[in-house]
Design an enzyme around this catalytic site. Structure first.
Site, PDB file in Angstrom:
ATOM      1  N   LYS A 195      14.788  45.897   1.483  1.00 38.69           N
ATOM      2  CA  LYS A 195      15.508  44.940   1.969  1.00 38.69           C
ATOM      3  C   LYS A 195      14.807  43.702   3.019  1.00 38.69           C
ATOM      4  O   LYS A 195      14.335  44.278   3.982  1.00 38.69           O
ATOM      5  CB  LYS A 195      16.658  45.586   2.802  1.00 38.69           C
ATOM      6  CG  LYS A 195      17.578  44.300   3.025  1.00 38.69           C
ATOM      7  CD  LYS A 195      18.740  44.629   4.012  1.00 38.69           C
ATOM      8  CE  LYS A 195      18.180  43.924   5.541  1.00 38.69           C
ATOM      9  NZ  LYS A 195      18.106  42.741   5.643  1.00 38.69           N
ATOM     10  N   GLY A 248      11.247  46.203  13.385  1.00 39.05           N
ATOM     11  CA  GLY A 248      12.268  45.150  13.848  1.00 39.05           C
ATOM     12  C   GLY A 248      12.617  45.611  15.351  1.00 39.05           C
ATOM     13  O   GLY A 248      11.610  46.394  15.979  1.00 39.05           O
ATOM     14  N   SER A 249      13.696  45.300  15.740  1.00 39.78           N
ATOM     15  CA  SER A 249      14.031  45.588  17.184  1.00 39.78           C
ATOM     16  C   SER A 249      14.337  47.010  17.525  1.00 39.78           C
ATOM     17  O   SER A 249      14.745  47.801  16.523  1.00 39.78           O
ATOM     18  CB  SER A 249      15.352  44.847  17.662  1.00 39.78           C
ATOM     19  OG  SER A 249      16.475  45.168  17.080  1.00 39.78           O
ATOM     20  N   VAL A 252      18.309  47.756  16.734  1.00 38.15           N
ATOM     21  CA  VAL A 252      18.490  48.158  15.355  1.00 38.15           C
ATOM     22  C   VAL A 252      17.834  49.571  14.918  1.00 38.15           C
ATOM     23  O   VAL A 252      18.369  50.366  14.181  1.00 38.15           O
ATOM     24  CB  VAL A 252      18.151  47.072  14.366  1.00 38.15           C
ATOM     25  CG1 VAL A 252      18.270  47.256  12.846  1.00 38.15           C
ATOM     26  CG2 VAL A 252      18.722  45.720  14.792  1.00 38.15           C
ATOM     27  N   GLY A 253      16.706  49.880  15.458  1.00 36.14           N
ATOM     28  CA  GLY A 253      16.121  51.186  15.094  1.00 36.14           C
ATOM     29  C   GLY A 253      16.929  52.027  15.531  1.00 36.14           C
ATOM     30  O   GLY A 253      16.865  53.171  14.716  1.00 36.14           O
ATOM     31  N   CYS A 305       4.928  41.335  17.191  1.00 36.16           N
ATOM     32  CA  CYS A 305       5.841  42.701  18.095  1.00 36.16           C
ATOM     33  C   CYS A 305       4.547  43.221  19.187  1.00 36.16           C
ATOM     34  O   CYS A 305       4.760  43.494  19.925  1.00 36.16           O
ATOM     35  CB  CYS A 305       6.053  43.628  17.126  1.00 36.16           C
ATOM     36  SG  CYS A 305       4.595  44.043  16.091  1.00 36.16           S
ATOM     37  N   GLU A 402      11.827  41.930  25.617  1.00 32.02           N
ATOM     38  CA  GLU A 402      10.955  41.235  24.472  1.00 32.02           C
ATOM     39  C   GLU A 402      11.506  40.044  24.300  1.00 32.02           C
ATOM     40  O   GLU A 402      12.640  39.972  23.771  1.00 32.02           O
ATOM     41  CB  GLU A 402      10.761  42.223  23.252  1.00 32.02           C
ATOM     42  CG  GLU A 402      10.113  41.553  22.115  1.00 32.02           C
ATOM     43  CD  GLU A 402       9.859  42.525  20.905  1.00 32.02           C
ATOM     44  OE1 GLU A 402       8.675  42.651  20.268  1.00 32.02           O
ATOM     45  OE2 GLU A 402      10.661  43.039  20.582  1.00 32.02           O
TER      46      GLU A 402
END
Length: 504
Positions: A195, A248-249, A252-253, A305, A402
């Protein structure tokens, strides 16, 4: 044309010919197909904020179809059953096809993600081919071990592909992250449902097309465009996906990890946020240190990142470093990513653009000193000036959270011990850097900072052979190197009794 710190989002037709968009549907079981619902969403050009095209919007039903194809390809198809050398040969052909289409692929990254065309053409897209070749070479080197067991037993281990992999990609490096995950997974013999980020789906669809041309069997690589709350959530919680790899963030992780636990307890690897410190000591070369510090945060518009967003400078050279950084910021060219004179393109999307500007306002309100930048550029597109704050304190929002944009926090320190303590005063632990000529300082700092990668007298030097990933809330698991290859392999032990063996 772009100006120094006053870029323009002028149309790029004067710099490059933009080809028509070829692939906008989902790629499932070897074919481009519409989503089950028929829904589509816009792919946006961040240079203007306008739509490039519409792409199919995948949802749970589409993920189900993609997983079904990947499951069939893994359980009954040829890919996991090919010899490693044969898988490697096909991946090598895949790499060749990427190199044959570099110009078009780099264009997609620039118009869909605001990335510098030159950087994509000469580094990121060729880097994808290099990553494929690295893991193609590993595909026929999957070894188990012979075990010396107690009692009258013989044992050995097998290394087997983990199965169907769900890969959820970020929007900042669509090409790089596609292959950091797909290359080791495919080399190991896994099948995949990918995705791409909803902001940057176009290159992933092109890579799916090239995968088929290379000879990767139908169902092995599937791409489902869509949103995290729907398609991403369906992948994370799917009972027939054997592993999820996410970049990712941290927020969301967490959700992905919870979904994996609540479903089939699939293993998860997470490469999450960072707030990486760069420590510059008094004995550093001022010009070199300023370059590392500046490039470490402003390369790729700060959407990295591992960006060096917290710069700690020892007090003896602090003023010199400040002057050099301001000088560099004033010479930095922001504008159309197709313009070869430009150093920084637009932020990837409107949400990120507005988020960065809100963090800049936080910095001003909390009392940090704005040395340069701090504003948007132009009224069209998502351009932001390179922004440097001084007098930043550890408890300020801009030092803790971040930002993921072109915003540097600059701080002064006295002793090595103080610098280490302040560098570690974060919930993150993705990367760090140390600039010094003193080997003892370099060794002490690199061993003391809790981060997955520490650069000594350099910064942002990533290599396919060098594993990286996070400590603390920057996640777990590793990308790149053989560490990543092993993320996609299971270990199976085989034990058999040996009767009347003369050896025990």
């Amino acid at each position: 044309m772009a100006d120094h710190c006053n870029g323009s989002s002028q149309s790029s037709e004067s710099f490059v010919n933009i080809p028509p968009i070829k692939f906008t549907k989902l790629f499932i079981d070897g074919n481009f197909v519409d989503s089950v619902s028929g829904k589509t969403f816009e792919a946006i050009d961040p240079r203007s904020g306008e739509a490039i095209t519409r792409v199919s919007e995948g949802d749970k039903e589409d993920v189900d179809l993609a997983v079904k194809a990947a499951r069939l390809a893994f359980d009954n198809g040829p890919w996991p059953r090919l010899s490693g050398s044969e898988r490697g040969r096909i991946l090598m052909k895949f790499a060749d096809l990427i190199e044959q289409n570099i110009e078009e692929l780099a264009t997609l990254e620039a118009i869909n993600g605001g990335k510098l065309f030159s950087l994509c053409k000469f580094m990121e897209v060729p880097g994808a081919a290099m990553t494929l070749r690295y893991y193609a070479g590993a595909a026929d080197k999957i070894y188990g071990t012979v075990l010396k067991l107690s009692k009258g037993l013989q044992g050995y281990t097998l290394r087997e592909p983990i199965g169907v992999v769900g890969a959820i990609l970020p929007w900042n490096f669509p090409t790089t992250m596609f292959f950091i995950k797909a290359a080791p997974a495919l080399a190991a013999g896994c099948t995949m449902v990918v995705k791409p980020a909803e902001q940057t789906p176009l290159s992933a669809l092109y890579y799916a097309h090239l995968a088929k041309l290379a000879g990767i069997p139908d169902g092995v690589v599937n791409v489902v465009n869509g949103f995290g709350e729907t398609a991403g959530a369906a992948i994370s919680s799917h009972m027939d996906i054997d592993k999820v790899s996410f970049t990712g963030s941290t927020e969301v992780g967490r959700k992905i990890m919870m979904a994996a636990a609540a479903s089939n307890l699939k293993p998860v690897s997470l490469e999450l946020g960072g707030k990486s410190p760069l420590l510059i000591f008094d004995d550093a070369d001022v010009d070199e240190a300023a370059k590392f510090a500046f490039d470490g945060i402003f390369t790729s518009k700060g959407e990295i990142c591992v960006a060096s967003s917290r710069i700690y400078v020892q007090e003896g050279i602090y003023d010199k470093i400040v002057n050099k950084l301001i000088e560099k910021a004033n010479a930095w060219v922001v504008g159309d990513p197709f313009d070869p004179q430009v150093n920084q393109g637009p932020q990837t999307d409107k949400n990120q653009f507005e988020k960065i500007l809100s963090y800049i306002e936080h910095g001003k309100r909390e009392g940090a000193t704005l040395l340069t930048g701090g504003n948007r550029i132009g009224q069209k597109g998502y351009y932001i000036q390179p922004t440097i704050f001084a007098d930043v304190k550890e408890d300020m929002i801009i030092a803790k959270e971040e930002i993921f944009g072109p915003v540097m926090s600059l701080m002064k320190f006295k002793t090595m011990e103080e610098a280490i303590k302040r560098a570690n005063d974060t919930t993150y632990g993705l990367a760090a850097g140390v600039i010094t000529k003193d080997l003892n300082v370099a060794n002490t700092v690199s061993r003391s900072i809790r981060a997955g990668v520490v650069w000594m007298n350099c910064y942002l030097l990533l290599d396919v052979g060098c594993p990286y990933g996070g400590y603390k809330m920057s996640g777990f698991g590793r990308e790149n190197g053989m560490d990543s290859f092993n993320e996609y392999l299971q270990t199976k032990s085989v034990v058999t009794p040996i009767h009347d063996s003369p050896w025990h």
